[in-house]
Scaffold this motif. Structure first.
Motif, mmCIF file in Angstrom:
data_model
loop_
_atom_site.group_PDB
_atom_site.id
_atom_site.type_symbol
_atom_site.label_atom_id
_atom_site.label_comp_id
_atom_site.label_asym_id
_atom_site.label_seq_id
_atom_site.Cartn_x
_atom_site.Cartn_y
_atom_site.Cartn_z
ATOM 1 N N ASP A 17 10.926 -4.648 4.780
ATOM 2 C CA ASP A 17 11.892 -4.189 5.774
ATOM 3 C C ASP A 17 11.125 -3.699 6.988
ATOM 4 O OD1 ASP A 17 14.141 -4.629 4.146
ATOM 5 O OD2 ASP A 17 13.957 -2.646 3.232
ATOM 6 N N ILE A 18 11.527 -4.180 8.157
ATOM 7 C CA ILE A 18 10.955 -3.686 9.408
ATOM 8 C C ILE A 18 11.984 -2.756 10.027
ATOM 9 C CG2 ILE A 18 10.142 -4.279 11.721
ATOM 10 C CD1 ILE A 18 9.111 -6.867 10.650
ATOM 11 N N PHE A 19 11.506 -1.639 10.547
ATOM 12 C CA PHE A 19 12.364 -0.652 11.192
ATOM 13 C C PHE A 19 12.002 -0.603 12.669
ATOM 14 C CE2 PHE A 19 11.908 0.392 6.780
ATOM 15 C CZ PHE A 19 13.220 0.628 6.389
ATOM 16 N N PHE A 20 12.999 -0.833 13.515
ATOM 17 C CA PHE A 20 12.822 -0.810 14.959
ATOM 18 C C PHE A 20 13.350 0.507 15.501
ATOM 19 C CE2 PHE A 20 13.362 -5.286 13.829
ATOM 20 C CZ PHE A 20 12.191 -5.812 14.346
ATOM 21 N N ALA A 21 12.552 1.159 16.322
ATOM 22 C CA ALA A 21 12.934 2.458 16.879
ATOM 23 C C ALA A 21 13.244 2.330 18.359
ATOM 24 C CB ALA A 21 11.808 3.464 16.673
ATOM 25 N N ASP A 22 14.420 2.815 18.752
ATOM 26 C CA ASP A 22 14.733 2.970 20.173
ATOM 27 C C ASP A 22 14.092 4.276 20.624
ATOM 28 O OD1 ASP A 22 16.272 0.681 20.063
ATOM 29 O OD2 ASP A 22 18.196 1.729 20.092
ATOM 30 N N VAL A 23 13.351 4.195 21.714
ATOM 31 C CA VAL A 23 12.621 5.360 22.201
ATOM 32 C C VAL A 23 13.013 5.620 23.656
ATOM 33 C CG1 VAL A 23 10.330 6.291 22.702
ATOM 34 C CG2 VAL A 23 10.694 4.892 20.646
ATOM 35 N N ILE A 24 13.409 6.854 23.930
ATOM 36 C CA ILE A 24 13.741 7.285 25.289
ATOM 37 C C ILE A 24 12.909 8.522 25.587
ATOM 38 C CG2 ILE A 24 15.534 8.130 26.839
ATOM 39 C CD1 ILE A 24 17.571 6.530 25.171
ATOM 40 N N SER A 25 12.125 8.447 26.654
ATOM 41 C CA SER A 25 11.265 9.561 27.074
ATOM 42 C C SER A 25 10.408 10.091 25.934
ATOM 43 C CB SER A 25 12.110 10.688 27.672
ATOM 44 O OG SER A 25 12.825 10.226 28.787
ATOM 45 N N GLY A 26 9.865 9.166 25.134
ATOM 46 C CA GLY A 26 8.976 9.552 24.052
ATOM 47 C C GLY A 26 9.653 10.058 22.797
ATOM 48 N N GLU A 27 10.981 10.045 22.770
ATOM 49 C CA GLU A 27 11.734 10.527 21.610
ATOM 50 C C GLU A 27 12.459 9.363 20.945
ATOM 51 O OE1 GLU A 27 11.859 13.730 20.416
ATOM 52 O OE2 GLU A 27 10.384 14.252 21.946
ATOM 53 N N VAL A 86 0.872 -1.164 0.000
ATOM 54 C CA VAL A 86 0.000 0.000 0.000
ATOM 55 C C VAL A 86 0.919 1.226 0.000
ATOM 56 C CG1 VAL A 86 -0.261 -0.001 2.515
ATOM 57 C CG2 VAL A 86 -2.003 1.076 1.102
ATOM 58 N N ALA A 87 0.572 2.236 -0.774
ATOM 59 C CA ALA A 87 1.448 3.398 -0.967
ATOM 60 C C ALA A 87 1.817 4.089 0.343
ATOM 61 C CB ALA A 87 0.801 4.388 -1.927
ATOM 62 N N GLU A 88 0.926 4.071 1.334
ATOM 63 C CA GLU A 88 1.227 4.754 2.598
ATOM 64 C C GLU A 88 2.389 4.121 3.354
ATOM 65 O OE1 GLU A 88 -2.285 2.945 5.393
ATOM 66 O OE2 GLU A 88 -2.790 4.265 3.746
ATOM 67 N N LEU A 89 2.854 2.938 2.916
ATOM 68 C CA LEU A 89 4.028 2.315 3.539
ATOM 69 C C LEU A 89 5.307 2.540 2.739
ATOM 70 C CD1 LEU A 89 2.537 -1.001 4.962
ATOM 71 C CD2 LEU A 89 3.114 1.109 6.175
ATOM 72 N N GLU A 90 5.254 3.438 1.765
ATOM 73 C CA GLU A 90 6.485 3.880 1.104
ATOM 74 C C GLU A 90 7.289 4.684 2.126
ATOM 75 O OE1 GLU A 90 7.781 3.393 -1.901
ATOM 76 O OE2 GLU A 90 6.095 2.439 -2.936
ATOM 77 N N ILE A 91 8.596 4.602 2.065
ATOM 78 C CA ILE A 91 9.448 5.210 3.096
ATOM 79 C C ILE A 91 9.158 6.697 3.270
ATOM 80 C CG2 ILE A 91 11.437 5.723 1.610
ATOM 81 C CD1 ILE A 91 11.603 4.257 5.175
ATOM 82 N N VAL A 118 7.684 -3.017 21.531
ATOM 83 C CA VAL A 118 8.760 -2.600 20.628
ATOM 84 C C VAL A 118 8.173 -1.695 19.543
ATOM 85 C CG1 VAL A 118 10.444 -3.385 18.920
ATOM 86 C CG2 VAL A 118 10.128 -4.671 21.054
ATOM 87 N N TYR A 119 8.713 -0.499 19.422
ATOM 88 C CA TYR A 119 8.253 0.435 18.400
ATOM 89 C C TYR A 119 8.810 0.031 17.043
ATOM 90 C CZ TYR A 119 6.059 3.548 21.696
ATOM 91 O OH TYR A 119 5.215 4.073 22.631
ATOM 92 N N HIS A 120 7.931 0.012 16.038
ATOM 93 C CA HIS A 120 8.334 -0.440 14.714
ATOM 94 C C HIS A 120 7.421 0.144 13.636
ATOM 95 C CE1 HIS A 120 5.136 -3.173 15.957
ATOM 96 N NE2 HIS A 120 4.906 -3.405 14.679
ATOM 97 N N THR A 121 7.904 0.046 12.412
ATOM 98 C CA THR A 121 7.129 0.310 11.209
ATOM 99 C C THR A 121 7.747 -0.543 10.114
ATOM 100 O OG1 THR A 121 6.145 2.009 9.794
ATOM 101 C CG2 THR A 121 8.479 2.309 10.409
ATOM 102 N N HIS A 122 7.193 -0.501 8.921
ATOM 103 C CA HIS A 122 7.734 -1.340 7.858
ATOM 104 C C HIS A 122 7.408 -0.770 6.482
ATOM 105 C CE1 HIS A 122 3.945 -2.859 9.510
ATOM 106 N NE2 HIS A 122 3.592 -3.084 8.275
ATOM 107 N N THR A 123 8.204 -1.212 5.509
ATOM 108 C CA THR A 123 7.974 -0.905 4.101
ATOM 109 C C THR A 123 7.819 -2.227 3.361
ATOM 110 O OG1 THR A 123 10.337 -0.851 3.585
ATOM 111 C CG2 THR A 123 9.299 1.245 4.144
ATOM 112 N N LEU A 124 7.084 -2.177 2.268
ATOM 113 C CA LEU A 124 6.826 -3.367 1.465
ATOM 114 C C LEU A 124 7.119 -3.077 -0.004
ATOM 115 C CD1 LEU A 124 3.288 -4.165 2.912
ATOM 116 C CD2 LEU A 124 5.392 -5.377 3.458
#
Length: 135
Positions: free
Chosen positions: A60-70, A31-36, A91-97
């Motif tokens: 591709d799954i992207f994992f985000a390290d989050v500290i104090s909401g950042e 889906v286009a909304e998952l373009e980087i 675990v905070y994440h998003t992905h592209t297809l």
């Protein structure tokens, strides 16, 4: 007598195929909304793990390290087809297809916006995402 059900989804985006007790099985296609350049947030599922199985294409799954909401760091994982990946709760994440991608998702039936907090990308964290995508 029918001994099985079969499911298929070839449209764009996410579709729940069925649920059993507490679990839901879904397909996520391109889906286009998952373009980087379209991704605007990362999310976590606070109450449950989530399972991904890449059936076709690439993801591709992207994992985000989050500290104090950042968001302080983003790392990329390129999924291999037919391998099971369990993303841990919280675990905070998003992905592209890729445009030909088909991703099987298994998650608890009650996974929703109420128990899946999002952190919206700032200019700085968007740059981290794009840098991770290039790696």
């Amino acid at each position: 007598m029918k001994n099985y059900d079969s499911y298929q989804f070839d449209g764009d985006g996410y579709k729940k195929l069925f649920h059993y007790q507490n679990w839901r099985v879904a397909i996520l296609n391109y889906v286009a909304e998952l373009e980087i350049d379209q991704i605007s947030y990362v999310e976590s599922h606070g109450a449950t793990d989530e399972v991904f199985v890449l059936l076709e294409g690439s993801c591709d799954i992207f994992f985000a390290d989050v500290i104090s909401g950042e968001i302080t760091k983003i790392e990329k994982l390129s999924l291999e087809q037919n391998k099971v990946y369990k993303i841990h709760a919280g675990v905070y994440h998003t992905h592209t297809l890729s445009k030909d991608a088909k991703l099987l998702i298994v998650e608890e039936e009650n996974t929703c916006d109420d128990n899946s907090p999002r952190i919206h990308l700032t200019k700085t964290s968007k740059a981290l995402l794009i840098d991770a995508h290039r790696e």
